[in-house]
Scaffold this motif. Sequence first.
Motif, mmCIF file in Angstrom:
data_model
loop_
_atom_site.group_PDB
_atom_site.id
_atom_site.type_symbol
_atom_site.label_atom_id
_atom_site.label_comp_id
_atom_site.label_asym_id
_atom_site.label_seq_id
_atom_site.Cartn_x
_atom_site.Cartn_y
_atom_site.Cartn_z
ATOM 1 N N SER A 89 0.817 -1.217 0.000
ATOM 2 C CA SER A 89 0.000 0.000 0.000
ATOM 3 C C SER A 89 0.852 1.268 0.000
ATOM 4 N N SER A 91 -0.792 4.188 -0.131
ATOM 5 C CA SER A 91 -1.812 5.177 0.233
ATOM 6 C C SER A 91 -1.255 6.165 1.258
ATOM 7 N N SER A 93 -2.874 7.896 3.301
ATOM 8 C CA SER A 93 -3.594 7.682 4.558
ATOM 9 C C SER A 93 -2.947 6.569 5.381
#
Length: 214
Positions: A89, A91, A93
């Motif tokens: 990931s 991301s 976030s």
Amino acid sequence: MSKQTVCQVLIVDDHPLMRRGIRQLLEMDSGFSVVGEASSGAEAISMANRLTPDLILLDLNMKGLSGLDTLNALRRDGISARIVVLTVSDSRSDIFTLIDAGADGYLLKDSDPEALLEDIRRGATEGEAYSAQVAEYLRTRSSDKRSDDPFAVLTERELDVLQEVARGLSNKQIASDLHISEETVKVHIRNLLRKLQVRSRVAATVLFLESRGF
């Protein structure tokens, strides 16, 4: 790394093939010794307490306890090992959440193997390990936050610890006041020094007191 400073590593990933690949990568460097492999967060917590590794490579998306839940549990248990997230990931976030939770690094699994090994070495010796893309996200975020408040990059608990440090308290006294272990205090201090980009608790104290007008 020299043979005298072999870094003991715990690999945490719920995919057997990925664990094998990471182990084989680390075995290319005599400075690493894989002391255990965990296939779940719960197993990782048990093994970390039993084996006391120097470095934990932690997958983010696992069945059962997530990487974040596992990280939080390890820190609650006072595990002082450097914990580097190794995931697919990218991301923002996920990156910010894991770093704020106390991860010492965030590496992407799709990195070139040689670059990944070098990043892991850096995490073991210098305490920070970020893939290039992750480092750029963190630089941008830090610049935005520091323009308003240099301490906005700290978690609430890290700020609590910094306030105690600024009072001149020892790690043992801080642990007693905040009802956490002394090892957890050390982890928080290590993380806040990194985030504030200072090298000592004295420098962090000066920065904190100056911001308060002292």
